[in-house]
Each structure stands twice: as structure tokens, then as C-alpha cells.
Design a protein around this motif. Structure first.
Motif, PDB file in Angstrom:
ATOM      1  N   ASP A   1       6.446   3.259   6.536  1.00  0.00           N
ATOM      2  CA  ASP A   1       7.357   3.791   6.082  1.00  0.00           C
ATOM      3  C   ASP A   1       7.063   3.444   4.564  1.00  0.00           C
ATOM      4  N   LEU A   2       5.946   2.801   4.144  1.00  0.00           N
ATOM      5  CA  LEU A   2       4.676   2.571   3.196  1.00  0.00           C
ATOM      6  C   LEU A   2       3.621   3.731   2.671  1.00  0.00           C
ATOM      7  N   ALA A   3       4.026   4.131   1.656  1.00  0.00           N
ATOM      8  CA  ALA A   3       3.429   5.214   1.596  1.00  0.00           C
ATOM      9  C   ALA A   3       2.012   5.195   2.079  1.00  0.00           C
ATOM     10  N   PRO A   4       0.694   5.648   2.189  1.00  0.00           N
ATOM     11  CA  PRO A   4      -0.649   5.626   2.462  1.00  0.00           C
ATOM     12  C   PRO A   4      -1.037   4.233   1.929  1.00  0.00           C
ATOM     13  N   SER A   5      -1.291   5.065   0.567  1.00  0.00           N
ATOM     14  CA  SER A   5      -2.195   4.258  -0.686  1.00  0.00           C
ATOM     15  C   SER A   5      -1.535   3.077  -0.617  1.00  0.00           C
ATOM     16  N   LEU A   6      -0.690   2.832  -0.482  1.00  0.00           N
ATOM     17  CA  LEU A   6      -0.222   2.004  -0.594  1.00  0.00           C
ATOM     18  C   LEU A   6      -0.313   0.750   0.400  1.00  0.00           C
ATOM     19  N   ARG A   7       0.044   1.100   1.364  1.00  0.00           N
ATOM     20  CA  ARG A   7      -0.427   0.544   2.744  1.00  0.00           C
ATOM     21  C   ARG A   7      -2.176  -0.017   2.465  1.00  0.00           C
ATOM     22  N   ALA A   8      -2.817   1.033   2.328  1.00  0.00           N
ATOM     23  CA  ALA A   8      -4.297   0.484   1.718  1.00  0.00           C
ATOM     24  C   ALA A   8      -4.951  -0.433   0.718  1.00  0.00           C
ATOM     25  N   GLN A   9      -3.296  -0.884  -0.049  1.00  0.00           N
ATOM     26  CA  GLN A   9      -3.907  -1.632  -1.213  1.00  0.00           C
ATOM     27  C   GLN A   9      -3.468  -3.454  -1.035  1.00  0.00           C
ATOM     28  N   LEU A  10      -2.495  -2.835  -0.058  1.00  0.00           N
ATOM     29  CA  LEU A  10      -1.588  -4.380   0.488  1.00  0.00           C
ATOM     30  C   LEU A  10      -2.307  -4.587   1.482  1.00  0.00           C
ATOM     31  N   ASP A  11      -2.518  -3.722   2.460  1.00  0.00           N
ATOM     32  CA  ASP A  11      -3.832  -4.552   3.286  1.00  0.00           C
ATOM     33  C   ASP A  11      -5.079  -5.348   2.732  1.00  0.00           C
ATOM     34  N   ALA A  12      -5.606  -4.614   1.731  1.00  0.00           N
ATOM     35  CA  ALA A  12      -7.032  -5.545   0.682  1.00  0.00           C
ATOM     36  C   ALA A  12      -6.664  -6.638   0.164  1.00  0.00           C
ATOM     37  N   TYR A  13      -5.322  -5.940  -0.597  1.00  0.00           N
ATOM     38  CA  TYR A  13      -5.140  -7.722  -1.128  1.00  0.00           C
ATOM     39  C   TYR A  13      -4.211  -8.661  -0.163  1.00  0.00           C
ATOM     40  N   SER A  14      -4.296  -8.457   0.972  1.00  0.00           N
ATOM     41  CA  SER A  14      -3.818 -10.159   1.871  1.00  0.00           C
ATOM     42  C   SER A  14      -4.926  -9.867   2.709  1.00  0.00           C
ATOM     43  N   ALA A  15      -6.279  -9.200   3.077  1.00  0.00           N
ATOM     44  CA  ALA A  15      -7.421 -10.109   3.251  1.00  0.00           C
ATOM     45  C   ALA A  15      -8.040 -10.863   2.333  1.00  0.00           C
ATOM     46  N   ARG A  16      -8.388 -10.469   0.911  1.00  0.00           N
ATOM     47  CA  ARG A  16      -8.602 -11.115  -0.144  1.00  0.00           C
ATOM     48  C   ARG A  16      -7.761 -12.363  -0.452  1.00  0.00           C
ATOM     49  N   ILE A  17      -6.717 -12.645  -0.165  1.00  0.00           N
ATOM     50  CA  ILE A  17      -6.022 -14.081  -0.443  1.00  0.00           C
ATOM     51  C   ILE A  17      -6.798 -14.453   1.741  1.00  0.00           C
ATOM     52  N   GLY A  18      -6.406 -14.317   2.290  1.00  0.00           N
ATOM     53  CA  GLY A  18      -6.254 -14.898   2.810  1.00  0.00           C
ATOM     54  C   GLY A  18      -5.498 -14.335   3.742  1.00  0.00           C
ATOM     55  N   GLU A  19      -4.955 -13.764   4.092  1.00  0.00           N
ATOM     56  CA  GLU A  19      -3.370 -13.298   5.061  1.00  0.00           C
ATOM     57  C   GLU A  19      -2.167 -13.781   5.425  1.00  0.00           C
ATOM     58  N   PRO A  20      -1.670 -14.753   4.612  1.00  0.00           N
ATOM     59  CA  PRO A  20      -0.919 -15.684   4.461  1.00  0.00           C
ATOM     60  C   PRO A  20       0.968 -14.923   5.218  1.00  0.00           C
ATOM     61  N   MET A  21       0.420 -13.685   5.460  1.00  0.00           N
ATOM     62  CA  MET A  21       1.683 -12.632   5.333  1.00  0.00           C
ATOM     63  C   MET A  21       1.489 -11.573   5.746  1.00  0.00           C
ATOM     64  N   PRO A  22       2.503 -11.101   6.392  1.00  0.00           N
ATOM     65  CA  PRO A  22       1.749  -9.562   7.002  1.00  0.00           C
ATOM     66  C   PRO A  22       1.683  -8.355   5.655  1.00  0.00           C
ATOM     67  N   PRO A  23       1.165  -7.639   5.395  1.00  0.00           N
ATOM     68  CA  PRO A  23       0.886  -6.916   3.989  1.00  0.00           C
ATOM     69  C   PRO A  23       2.057  -6.283   3.872  1.00  0.00           C
ATOM     70  N   ALA A  24       3.678  -5.891   4.770  1.00  0.00           N
ATOM     71  CA  ALA A  24       4.883  -5.521   4.042  1.00  0.00           C
ATOM     72  C   ALA A  24       5.639  -6.736   3.222  1.00  0.00           C
ATOM     73  N   ALA A  25       5.455  -8.347   3.938  1.00  0.00           N
ATOM     74  CA  ALA A  25       6.113  -8.842   3.872  1.00  0.00           C
ATOM     75  C   ALA A  25       5.158  -9.067   2.297  1.00  0.00           C
ATOM     76  N   LEU A  26       4.418  -9.270   1.515  1.00  0.00           N
ATOM     77  CA  LEU A  26       3.625  -9.863   0.925  1.00  0.00           C
ATOM     78  C   LEU A  26       4.064  -7.907  -0.519  1.00  0.00           C
ATOM     79  N   HIS A  27       4.367  -7.141   0.048  1.00  0.00           N
ATOM     80  CA  HIS A  27       4.916  -6.283  -0.714  1.00  0.00           C
ATOM     81  C   HIS A  27       6.197  -6.283  -1.174  1.00  0.00           C
ATOM     82  N   VAL A  28       7.242  -7.474  -0.227  1.00  0.00           N
ATOM     83  CA  VAL A  28       8.369  -7.771  -1.328  1.00  0.00           C
ATOM     84  C   VAL A  28       8.654  -8.751  -1.879  1.00  0.00           C
TER      85      VAL A  28
END
Length: 249
Positions: free
Chosen positions: A164-191
Motif C-alpha cells: 500500500d506504500l508508494a514504490p519510491s517510499l518503500r525504496a527509501q524506507l528499505d534503505a533507511y532500515s538497512a542503514r540503521i541496522g533494521e531494528p524494525m520492518p520498513p513499514a514500522a519505521l514508516h509509522v
């Protein structure tokens, strides 16, 4: 050849001078505004020449970065102390106390808060003096992120479906999650990021008097925001008077 004691003495003197430079820069910022903070103005207040200050900073940008990092560390210390004070309290109560401590520092240090957040934040790719500012800001962010990670691990909270997230948003969240060590799924980081944007944006508007045309008492507006944020994380909201601070065990 310098002796260890002479080197240690020089380093102590350097640290003392740096603290004085920070104090003078802060005084100029608070009393005269950000435009008053210049290399020459700081040097003049300290009874030094402008060139003498370049022994400590390569230029204005490095001075700004170092002073900004100091503000971040001060704010982080305030919030971290609150977190320790409420360590034994339920997660909702602790998080609310931390958010209120953040606002308390911001509205009593308006010039410093504006200085920290009014300019673009450095990125992880920055090097040199900007890296210290990034690291200080990152450590501040981790205090709140760490609390949300605990809430996620304890039972979670509603998150959007990735599709349900825009592809660009998903990609950015994936990159942010990877950069900080993936403490939560990208969708949770979005919240988490959505909540932080709401909280930070409201504080900026209060500190910079952008809503004074409508509100003379901002606390209930802020508390309404906290109520909404609690809903985002499936937490029970409590007003400030609902409980007294509980010291950490």
C-alpha cells in the motif's frame, strides 16, 4: 620534545577554550540572533583576534557544526535523563514523559532549537566536521527510536501493508532500515517517522511562533498531538497529571 604532562596541560587548556567559545557563541545566538554568531564576533567577545580563533576552528561552518553538536548532546542528555527516571514505568508513560521533556527543552531554549533544526541536517555521507554534527543528531534520534523498537518487540502496533506504500517510499524506507541496522520492518519505521514528523513539526511551529495567531496556550495542542501519537503506537494516553515520575530501580 613535549612531555606527557605538558601535552596533557595543553589539551586541558584547549578543551577549556573550546567550552568558552561555545558559551560565547551561545550567548550571541540567544541575545542577538544567529546572524550575530561570526568568527570575528566570537573572537572579539573572548578578547582574541579572528585569526587566533582559527587555531580552534577552520572556519565558520566548522564552528556552527560543533556548536550544533553540543546542543544536540545537551538535548539528548535531557531526554535520556527523563528516560532513566521513568525506566520502571509502563512504556506509554515513559514515552510521553520523554516527549514532554523534549518540548520543555525546546520552548526554554528557542534560539538553540531554531539553530539546530532550521538548517538542513547533514547526511551519513558527510565527512569532516559535519560528521560530528550528524553523529550527535543520530544519537539523539536513537533515544526515541530505541523506545519505539521496544514497543514493537513487546507487541507491535498497526503498520501499513508494504504494497500500500508508494514504490519510491518503500525504496527509501528499505534503505533507511538497512542503514540503521533494521531494528524494525520498513513499514514500522514508516509509522515511527510519521510520528516524529508530526511531533517535530508541531514543536517547530510553536518555537517559531507560527501558530500564535490562533493559540496563546500551546500545551493542550501539544497534548492532543501526543494523544494521536499514542494511538499510532497502540498505547494508552495519560495526561501529565495522571502519574508522578518513578525513579529507575
Amino acid at each position: 620534545m613535549s612531555t606527557p604532562s605538558a601535552t596533557s596541560r595543553r589539551e586541558r587548556l584547549r578543551r577549556t577554550t573550546l567550552r568558552q567559545i561555545h558559551a560565547v557563541a551561545r550567548k550571541l545566538l540567544v541575545t542577538q540572533g544567529s546572524s550575530a554568531v561570526t568568527i570575528n564576533a566570537v573572537a572579539r567577545e573572548m578578547g582574541m583576534s579572528g585569526p587566533a580563533l582559527y587555531r580552534y576552528y577552520s572556519g565558520y561552518d566548522e564552528l556552527v557544526a560543533d556548536v550544533t553538536a553540543g546542543f544536540y548532546r545537551e538535548l539528548a542528555g535531557t531526554v535520556e535523563e527523563t528516560r532513566r527516571t521513568w525506566a520502571a514505568a509502563p512504556a506509554a508513560r515513559r514515552l510521553l514523559a520523554m516527549c514532554r521533556a523534549l518540548r520543555g527543552w525546546a520552548i526554554t531554549h528557542c534560539a538553540e532549537f531554531g539553530w539546530m533544526f532550521a538548517s538542513p541536517a547533514p547526511s551519513p555521507a558527510d565527512s569532516g566536521f559535519e560528521s560530528s554534527r550528524y553523529e550527535a543528531g543520530n544519537e539523539f534520534e536513537k533515544i526515541f527510536l530505541g523506545e519505539i523498537v521496544k514497543i514493537w518487540e513487546a507487541g507491535g502496533f498497526p503498520v501499513p501493508r508494504p504494497e500500500d506504500l508508494a514504490p519510491s517510499l518503500r525504496a527509501q524506507l528499505d534503505a533507511y532500515s538497512a542503514r540503521i541496522g533494521e531494528p524494525m520492518p520498513p513499514a514500522a519505521l514508516h509509522v515511527f517517522l510519521s510520528a516524529w514528523t508530526r511531533l517535530y513539526g508541531l514543536l517547530c511551529m510553536e518555537v517559531m511562533n507560527q501558530l500564535s495567531f490562533a493559540y496563546t496556550d500551546f500545551e493542550p495542542v501539544f497534548e492532543e498531538c501526543l494523544r494521536d501519537l499514542c494511538g499510532m503506537f497502540a498505547l494508552a494516553y495519560e495526561p501529565p497529571s495522571a502519574a508522578q515520575p518513578r525513579p529507575a530501580p
